[in-house]
Design an enzyme around this catalytic site. Sequence first.
Site, PDB file in Angstrom:
ATOM      1  N   THR A  58      37.935  40.434  44.726  1.00 27.78           N
ATOM      2  CA  THR A  58      39.175  39.695  44.782  1.00 27.78           C
ATOM      3  C   THR A  58      40.206  40.599  45.464  1.00 27.78           C
ATOM      4  O   THR A  58      39.841  41.508  46.186  1.00 27.78           O
ATOM      5  CB  THR A  58      39.567  39.250  43.349  1.00 27.78           C
ATOM      6  OG1 THR A  58      40.872  38.766  43.372  1.00 27.78           O
ATOM      7  CG2 THR A  58      39.510  40.363  42.358  1.00 27.78           C
ATOM      8  N   THR A 100      41.661  35.417  44.096  1.00 22.65           N
ATOM      9  CA  THR A 100      40.213  35.593  44.221  1.00 22.65           C
ATOM     10  C   THR A 100      39.493  34.336  44.698  1.00 22.65           C
ATOM     11  O   THR A 100      40.020  33.230  44.559  1.00 22.65           O
ATOM     12  CB  THR A 100      39.634  36.002  42.841  1.00 22.65           C
ATOM     13  OG1 THR A 100      38.257  36.333  42.977  1.00 22.65           O
ATOM     14  CG2 THR A 100      39.777  34.885  41.830  1.00 22.65           C
ATOM     15  N   ASP A 138      32.093  32.598  36.147  1.00 22.95           N
ATOM     16  CA  ASP A 138      32.728  33.432  35.115  1.00 22.95           C
ATOM     17  C   ASP A 138      32.566  32.825  33.717  1.00 22.95           C
ATOM     18  O   ASP A 138      32.878  33.477  32.718  1.00 22.95           O
ATOM     19  CB  ASP A 138      34.227  33.621  35.408  1.00 22.95           C
ATOM     20  CG  ASP A 138      34.476  34.689  36.470  1.00 22.95           C
ATOM     21  OD1 ASP A 138      33.523  35.373  36.874  1.00 22.95           O
ATOM     22  OD2 ASP A 138      35.636  34.832  36.904  1.00 22.95           O
ATOM     23  N   SER A 150      38.867  38.421  34.278  1.00 22.51           N
ATOM     24  CA  SER A 150      39.255  39.812  33.987  1.00 22.51           C
ATOM     25  C   SER A 150      40.441  40.246  34.838  1.00 22.51           C
ATOM     26  O   SER A 150      40.865  41.408  34.762  1.00 22.51           O
ATOM     27  CB  SER A 150      38.084  40.761  34.283  1.00 22.51           C
ATOM     28  OG  SER A 150      36.988  40.408  33.508  1.00 22.51           O
TER      29      SER A 150
HETATM   30  N1  GLU Z   1      36.140  36.144  39.058  1.00 25.01           N
HETATM   31  C1  GLU Z   1      36.691  37.402  38.656  1.00 25.01           C
HETATM   32  C2  GLU Z   1      37.583  37.252  37.468  1.00 25.01           C
HETATM   33  O1  GLU Z   1      38.318  36.311  37.403  1.00 25.01           O
HETATM   34  C3  GLU Z   1      37.509  37.982  39.739  1.00 25.01           C
HETATM   35  C4  GLU Z   1      36.695  38.319  40.880  1.00 25.01           C
HETATM   36  C5  GLU Z   1      36.047  39.610  40.681  1.00 25.01           C
HETATM   37  O2  GLU Z   1      34.989  39.624  40.075  1.00 25.01           O
HETATM   38  O3  GLU Z   1      36.614  40.601  41.124  1.00 25.01           O
HETATM   39  O4  GLU Z   1      37.583  38.098  36.632  1.00 25.01           O
END
Ligand code: GLU
Length: 604
Positions: free
Chosen positions: A417, A435, A459, A479
Amino acid sequence: MPRDDTPRKEEGQTGESATFRRLRRRAFLSSAGVAAGALAFGTPTVAADDYQSVTDVPGFSCDQPQFTCGREVTAADGMVSSVDPIASGVAAQVLEDGGNAIDAAVALQYVLTVTQPHGSGIGGGGFMVVYDADSDTVECVNSRERASQTASPELYHHEGEYDQDIETGEAMGTPGTVKGIETARQRYGTCSRRRLIDPAIRLAREGFTVDWFLAEQIAENTDKFNDAAIETYSDDQGNLYEEGDTMTNPDLADTLECIRRRGADGFYDSAVAEDLAATIREYARDPDQVVDEDDLAKYDVTIDDPVRKEWYDVELVGQPMPSSGPTVCAMVLRMLELLEVENCDIRSAEKYHLIAESIYSAWADRMEYMGDDEFVDVPVDDLLDDDYLRSRADPIEFGETVFPDEGTMGPGQPGETTHFSVIDKWGNAVSYTSTIEQFMGSGKMVPGRGFLINNELTDFDDEPGGPNEPDAWKRPLSSMSPMMVLRDGKPEFTAGSPGGWAIVSATFQSILHRYAYGLSPLESITEPTIYTHHFGGIEWDEGVPAEARETLTEWGHEVDDEPGEIGNVQVIASEDGMLTGAADPNRDGQAVGFDRDSERSCDD
Ligand code: GLU
C-alpha cells in the site's frame, strides 16, 4: 523534537526506576552468562539533502526557491511527504496555489493512481486521518472497501474447501478511494475538483517517468495480470515498461475525466461502474456473492472519530476499526511506556525484546477481538485501559519469551500500500494510508478504464466464526495505521507505512524512536526496526546488531537469519512553527517543503 519533558534515553543516563531495575535484574539472573546486548550504536547516515529532480510536473521544480526537496527537509509554509517525488511535487504546488493540506492530499492521491498504481488507486480504499484547524478536531475519512450486500460468511467456501484466491471476484471489494477523496475535498478542502484532478489527468495522458519500483512491480506481477493490465503496462511495441520509460495511460485519463465531470458519480454510478462490475463478475466463482452495480451505487464512506490514547505527555490518534492498526500501535506503545523502554539502549536486545513481547501480546488480542465494529463489539476501551495494559506488560521479563501463540512465523499477509502526509501553514494535517491490498491488487484491470481492482477482501478470515469473518456489506479488518501524535490537541507528528501486518511494527517504532529516543524525523524512520506478530518470530532490518539477535535467540525468540525490509514510512514533524518532512530511503520517496507565503487562492 519532542519537548524536553518527554522521557527519552540520553547518553549516560541512569534514571532507572524500580520497574526497570527489576527487569534488568531478571535479565542478569536468567541470561545464563549471555551478555544482554546493551550497546549504543549511531544511526546510519542518510544523505538527507539529496533530492530527485522532478521533470514531469509543469511549473514545478525542486530548484525553485519556494520549494525544498529531499529525504528530510524543513520549511515554514507547508510540507508533503510521499513515496513518489512526482506526487509530492504536485501536492506542494497545490499548497503554493493556496490549497490546504486536504486539497494537496486529494491531488496527491489522484496522482498516485497514475504513477504508483501498484500501491493504491481508484480501484482500492484507505483511511485518511484529518486534523481540521478551523474546528480543532480530528476525523477519519474511512474509505475501506466493503463486501457485496449478498456476501456470506461462506464467501470463500468453494468445492468443499475454504479457498481465498487473490485473483477472484470474491477478493474484490467496492472501491472506496474516489468517494473518500471527494468527500474529504468537499468537507475540508477549498479547491475545485478540476484543480485537484487535472495534474493526474495530464500525467496519465502525456506521460510520466517510470521509477525502478514500478518497473519491478510490473515485471514481477505479470502472472496475475489480465490482458487489459498487460496492455496498459506495455509500450507501443508491446514491451513491458521499464525504469526510465515514459508511460501513458489514456484509458485512466478518460476515467479521471469522468470523475472530473461528474464527481464520485462518474465512478460509482456510470458506465465505469458497469464495466467494473462486469469485470468483477468475470472473475467470480459465485457471481451471486460478489460486488455489483447496486453495491457500487450504494457505497459511501464513513466519517469516524479517531481512536485515542494518552502516551507519555502526548496523545496518539488514528483510524479506529475496521483498522486494527492504530489501536494495536497504541496498545504496544503504552505497554512499552509502562515497561520504561526508554531506559534500554536503542539497539539493545532488551529494547527489541520488550517490543516483540508487547507485539505478541497485543496481536493476540487483535486476532481474538478485532473486526468491523458495525458487525462486532470490539472492546477497544478495555483493550486500551491502563490496568489491562499493565496486566499484559507485567509478565514480560528479560531473559525469556512468554507470549507467542503456538505456531511459526509466517509472512503475515503479503501486501502493499502507500502512506503519505501533508501539513499546511494553517495547521491542517493529513495522515493517509491508501491501498489496493497486494502489489497490483488482484492484477485485474477494468478493460478500457485503466485502473486495477483491489483484492482487499482477502483481509477477511477465510473461514467463518471469528470477528473478522466475511459477511454482507462488511469491511475486512485492516492493519493500516495512519497516525498522528498530538500535543495539547495539535498535530506534532504524523506517521504511517505500507507492509501488511508489518505496517503496525514500522509505524509505531518510528513514533517510539522520535519520542522515547529523541531521534530526528528521518532517523526515526531509518533506525532499524523489527517485525513480529502473535506467532512470534522476528524479522529485522539491517542494522539490528548481531549481538542483540544472538541474545534474542538465547531468550527464546525465533530470529530470521537474514535481514528483511520492514515498511516504507513517511512522517512529518511540526515544531516551533517549522515543519520537517521525511521520506523512507528504502524507495524513492521525497519530502517537499513550501516556503513562501502565498496570497493566491487555488482556483485563481
Ligand atoms: N490490505 C492491507 C490492510 O488493510 C493493506 C495492504 C498491505 O497489506 O499493505 O491491512
